[in-house]
Design a protein around this motif. Sequence first.
Motif, PDB file in Angstrom:
ATOM      1  N   ASN A   1       0.702  -1.299   0.294  1.00 32.23           N
ATOM      2  CA  ASN A   1       0.113  -0.011  -0.200  1.00 32.23           C
ATOM      3  C   ASN A   1       0.845   1.433  -0.136  1.00 32.23           C
ATOM      4  OD1 ASN A   1      -2.648   1.488   0.184  1.00 32.23           O
ATOM      5  ND2 ASN A   1      -2.206   1.638   2.458  1.00 32.23           N
ATOM      6  N   ASP A   2       2.393   1.594   0.771  1.00 30.99           N
ATOM      7  CA  ASP A   2       2.788   2.428   0.264  1.00 30.99           C
ATOM      8  C   ASP A   2       3.395   2.458  -0.667  1.00 30.99           C
ATOM      9  OD1 ASP A   2       2.606   2.912   3.768  1.00 30.99           O
ATOM     10  OD2 ASP A   2       3.943   1.533   3.961  1.00 30.99           O
ATOM     11  N   MET A   3       3.273   1.328  -1.475  1.00 32.84           N
ATOM     12  CA  MET A   3       4.752   1.430  -2.470  1.00 32.84           C
ATOM     13  C   MET A   3       3.615   2.413  -3.394  1.00 32.84           C
ATOM     14  SD  MET A   3       7.336   0.904  -2.724  1.00 32.84           S
ATOM     15  CE  MET A   3       7.709   1.304  -1.421  1.00 32.84           C
ATOM     16  N   ARG A   4       2.038   1.987  -3.513  1.00 31.84           N
ATOM     17  CA  ARG A   4       1.037   2.402  -4.454  1.00 31.84           C
ATOM     18  C   ARG A   4       0.728   3.910  -3.652  1.00 31.84           C
ATOM     19  NH1 ARG A   4      -4.539   4.172  -3.827  1.00 31.84           N
ATOM     20  NH2 ARG A   4      -3.983   3.324  -1.852  1.00 31.84           N
ATOM     21  N   VAL A   5       0.893   4.207  -2.757  1.00 32.63           N
ATOM     22  CA  VAL A   5       0.871   5.745  -2.811  1.00 32.63           C
ATOM     23  C   VAL A   5       1.805   6.892  -2.888  1.00 32.63           C
ATOM     24  CG1 VAL A   5       0.720   7.186  -0.584  1.00 32.63           C
ATOM     25  CG2 VAL A   5      -1.079   5.694  -0.693  1.00 32.63           C
ATOM     26  N   TRP A   6       3.010   5.453  -3.214  1.00 35.58           N
ATOM     27  CA  TRP A   6       4.195   6.612  -3.638  1.00 35.58           C
ATOM     28  C   TRP A   6       4.135   6.925  -5.014  1.00 35.58           C
ATOM     29  CZ3 TRP A   6       8.602   4.685  -5.982  1.00 35.58           C
ATOM     30  CH2 TRP A   6       9.917   5.058  -6.205  1.00 35.58           C
ATOM     31  N   ARG A   7       3.934   5.511  -5.778  1.00 32.96           N
ATOM     32  CA  ARG A   7       4.198   5.396  -6.950  1.00 32.96           C
ATOM     33  C   ARG A   7       2.895   6.616  -7.365  1.00 32.96           C
ATOM     34  NH1 ARG A   7       4.404   0.188  -6.572  1.00 32.96           N
ATOM     35  NH2 ARG A   7       2.767  -0.279  -6.757  1.00 32.96           N
ATOM     36  N   GLU A   8       1.436   6.610  -7.457  1.00 35.89           N
ATOM     37  CA  GLU A   8       0.546   7.723  -7.833  1.00 35.89           C
ATOM     38  C   GLU A   8       0.620   8.812  -6.976  1.00 35.89           C
ATOM     39  OE1 GLU A   8      -2.111   4.951  -8.088  1.00 35.89           O
ATOM     40  OE2 GLU A   8      -1.320   3.303  -8.756  1.00 35.89           O
ATOM     41  N   SER A   9       1.118   8.917  -5.778  1.00 32.30           N
ATOM     42  CA  SER A   9       1.338  10.588  -5.087  1.00 32.30           C
ATOM     43  C   SER A   9      -0.046  10.378  -4.887  1.00 32.30           C
ATOM     44  CB  SER A   9       1.496  11.617  -5.908  1.00 32.30           C
ATOM     45  OG  SER A   9       2.681  11.719  -6.864  1.00 32.30           O
ATOM     46  N   LEU A  10      -0.395   9.610  -4.431  1.00 27.94           N
ATOM     47  CA  LEU A  10      -1.749   9.560  -3.507  1.00 27.94           C
ATOM     48  C   LEU A  10      -1.079  10.147  -1.654  1.00 27.94           C
ATOM     49  CD1 LEU A  10      -3.346   6.324  -4.552  1.00 27.94           C
ATOM     50  CD2 LEU A  10      -3.789   8.988  -5.593  1.00 27.94           C
ATOM     51  N   LYS A  11      -2.629  10.602  -1.251  1.00 27.76           N
ATOM     52  CA  LYS A  11      -2.452  10.219   0.086  1.00 27.76           C
ATOM     53  C   LYS A  11      -3.353   9.072   0.618  1.00 27.76           C
ATOM     54  CE  LYS A  11      -4.728  15.928   0.478  1.00 27.76           C
ATOM     55  NZ  LYS A  11      -5.651  16.225   1.131  1.00 27.76           N
ATOM     56  N   TRP A  12      -1.780   9.152   1.831  1.00 28.49           N
ATOM     57  CA  TRP A  12      -2.094   7.779   2.725  1.00 28.49           C
ATOM     58  C   TRP A  12      -3.122   7.080   2.723  1.00 28.49           C
ATOM     59  CZ3 TRP A  12      -2.700   4.511   6.966  1.00 28.49           C
ATOM     60  CH2 TRP A  12      -2.262   3.899   6.796  1.00 28.49           C
ATOM     61  N   THR A  13      -3.499   6.302   2.666  1.00 27.48           N
ATOM     62  CA  THR A  13      -5.202   5.683   3.643  1.00 27.48           C
ATOM     63  C   THR A  13      -5.126   4.140   4.036  1.00 27.48           C
ATOM     64  OG1 THR A  13      -5.750   5.497   1.220  1.00 27.48           O
ATOM     65  CG2 THR A  13      -6.581   7.467   1.908  1.00 27.48           C
ATOM     66  N   CYS A  14      -6.194   3.863   5.226  1.00 24.15           N
ATOM     67  CA  CYS A  14      -5.651   2.971   5.025  1.00 24.15           C
ATOM     68  C   CYS A  14      -6.234   1.941   4.588  1.00 24.15           C
ATOM     69  CB  CYS A  14      -6.746   2.172   6.352  1.00 24.15           C
ATOM     70  SG  CYS A  14      -7.061   1.164   6.848  1.00 24.15           S
ATOM     71  N   PRO A  15      -5.389   0.115   4.571  1.00 20.71           N
ATOM     72  CA  PRO A  15      -4.996  -0.390   3.151  1.00 20.71           C
ATOM     73  C   PRO A  15      -6.456  -1.333   3.188  1.00 20.71           C
ATOM     74  CG  PRO A  15      -3.276  -0.454   4.774  1.00 20.71           C
ATOM     75  CD  PRO A  15      -3.841   0.300   5.418  1.00 20.71           C
ATOM     76  N   PHE A  16      -6.911  -1.206   4.275  1.00 24.21           N
ATOM     77  CA  PHE A  16      -8.336  -2.355   4.042  1.00 24.21           C
ATOM     78  C   PHE A  16      -9.803  -1.317   4.056  1.00 24.21           C
ATOM     79  CE2 PHE A  16     -11.493  -4.543   6.270  1.00 24.21           C
ATOM     80  CZ  PHE A  16     -11.756  -5.419   5.695  1.00 24.21           C
ATOM     81  N   CYS A  17      -9.299  -0.465   4.733  1.00 25.67           N
ATOM     82  CA  CYS A  17     -11.299   0.070   4.885  1.00 25.67           C
ATOM     83  C   CYS A  17     -10.788   1.494   3.735  1.00 25.67           C
ATOM     84  CB  CYS A  17     -11.290   0.713   6.037  1.00 25.67           C
ATOM     85  SG  CYS A  17     -10.600   1.714   7.214  1.00 25.67           S
ATOM     86  N   ARG A  18     -10.111   2.121   3.952  1.00 22.42           N
ATOM     87  CA  ARG A  18      -9.305   3.244   2.887  1.00 22.42           C
ATOM     88  C   ARG A  18      -9.616   4.580   3.642  1.00 22.42           C
ATOM     89  NH1 ARG A  18      -5.444   1.211  -0.167  1.00 22.42           N
ATOM     90  NH2 ARG A  18      -6.125  -0.492  -1.829  1.00 22.42           N
ATOM     91  N   HIS A  19      -9.549   4.276   4.956  1.00 25.31           N
ATOM     92  CA  HIS A  19      -9.500   5.287   5.831  1.00 25.31           C
ATOM     93  C   HIS A  19      -8.296   6.502   6.028  1.00 25.31           C
ATOM     94  CE1 HIS A  19     -10.261   7.976   9.848  1.00 25.31           C
ATOM     95  NE2 HIS A  19     -11.208   7.950   9.728  1.00 25.31           N
ATOM     96  N   PRO A  20      -8.760   7.711   5.880  1.00 27.12           N
ATOM     97  CA  PRO A  20      -7.327   8.956   5.998  1.00 27.12           C
ATOM     98  C   PRO A  20      -6.766   8.194   7.116  1.00 27.12           C
ATOM     99  CG  PRO A  20      -9.842  10.416   4.966  1.00 27.12           C
ATOM    100  CD  PRO A  20      -9.768   8.331   6.275  1.00 27.12           C
ATOM    101  N   ALA A  21      -5.593   8.726   7.014  1.00 17.41           N
ATOM    102  CA  ALA A  21      -3.858   8.759   7.891  1.00 17.41           C
ATOM    103  C   ALA A  21      -4.801   9.407   9.076  1.00 17.41           C
ATOM    104  CB  ALA A  21      -2.925   8.458   7.435  1.00 17.41           C
ATOM    105  N   SER A  22      -4.441   8.946  10.146  1.00 18.45           N
ATOM    106  CA  SER A  22      -4.418   9.999  11.523  1.00 18.45           C
ATOM    107  C   SER A  22      -3.278  10.646  11.856  1.00 18.45           C
ATOM    108  CB  SER A  22      -4.804   8.952  12.802  1.00 18.45           C
ATOM    109  OG  SER A  22      -5.801   8.295  12.473  1.00 18.45           O
ATOM    110  N   ARG A  23      -3.327  11.961  11.481  1.00 18.77           N
ATOM    111  CA  ARG A  23      -2.608  12.884  11.908  1.00 18.77           C
ATOM    112  C   ARG A  23      -1.701  13.215  12.572  1.00 18.77           C
ATOM    113  NH1 ARG A  23      -5.860  18.152   8.962  1.00 18.77           N
ATOM    114  NH2 ARG A  23      -6.033  16.931   6.597  1.00 18.77           N
ATOM    115  N   SER A  24      -2.408  13.042  13.866  1.00 18.51           N
ATOM    116  CA  SER A  24      -1.517  12.685  15.645  1.00 18.51           C
ATOM    117  C   SER A  24      -2.298  11.540  16.259  1.00 18.51           C
ATOM    118  CB  SER A  24      -2.082  14.049  16.010  1.00 18.51           C
ATOM    119  OG  SER A  24      -3.882  13.818  16.935  1.00 18.51           O
ATOM    120  N   LYS A  25      -1.770  11.837  17.326  1.00 16.90           N
ATOM    121  CA  LYS A  25      -2.533  10.178  18.436  1.00 16.90           C
ATOM    122  C   LYS A  25      -3.492  10.555  18.819  1.00 16.90           C
ATOM    123  CE  LYS A  25      -0.884   6.970  21.046  1.00 16.90           C
ATOM    124  NZ  LYS A  25      -0.942   5.355  20.432  1.00 16.90           N
ATOM    125  N   ASP A  26      -3.601  11.872  18.996  1.00 13.34           N
ATOM    126  CA  ASP A  26      -4.975  12.294  19.556  1.00 13.34           C
ATOM    127  C   ASP A  26      -6.221  11.619  18.755  1.00 13.34           C
ATOM    128  OD1 ASP A  26      -3.888  13.054  22.202  1.00 13.34           O
ATOM    129  OD2 ASP A  26      -4.421  15.279  21.448  1.00 13.34           O
TER     130      ASP A  26
END
Length: 214
Positions: free
Chosen positions: A100-125
């Motif tokens: 999933n990381d390689m897919r995001v890097w190659r296609e210049s996408l924002k990182w999302t969960c590999p399973f549910c495609r939820h946007p990555a958390s920006r902080s611990k909170d």
Amino acid sequence: MMFCASCGIAEVDEVKLKKCACNLVRYCDAKCQKEHRSQHKQACKKRAAEFRDKLLFKQPESTFLGDCPICCLPLSVDDHNSTMMSCCSKTICDGCDYANDMRVWRESLKWTCPFCRHPASRSKDESNQNLMKRIEANDPVAMCEMGLGLHDVGDIDGAFEYLTKAAALGDAAAHFALSLLYHNGEIGQDEKKEVIWRRLPLEVILGPGTILES
């Protein structure tokens, strides 16, 4: 067509033969099996031993952790080789996480969960907020994760509460974590959860499994 090893009767619609434990022969009833035992005893023992070794040394199809929900391969028992996603409580193997990381890097996408495609958390909170949403949805995996996190920061009562709820919902990891709390003396067996064992200082520990009396 199968036949009874003792009397020779064939297995047809109205006759159902039963397998011997070795799975080599069949019998129509216990009487035939007893009569044939003297002839079959040695072969049966040999085959049963082979079955035992096969089951004993066979690579298990999976573990109590289950399979990666993406590639469907068994998850490693080493938790360093997988990641639990706070957004969906799914444990993803490192292979799928890397893909999933390689897919995001190659296609210049924002990182999302590999399973549910939820946007990555920006902080611990934000990650904790996602985890609480899963807990509110009665997710035992999220409850167990929260319990382990609270234990790491020294909140034993909070850890006990969440781990107990997760264990009640059938989470194996929570059951194991609770057993460690009891074993280490961090919680007792009464309603007040008093400490029934105390951790020994390093000064009284000489080596693995060796403890001096104070």
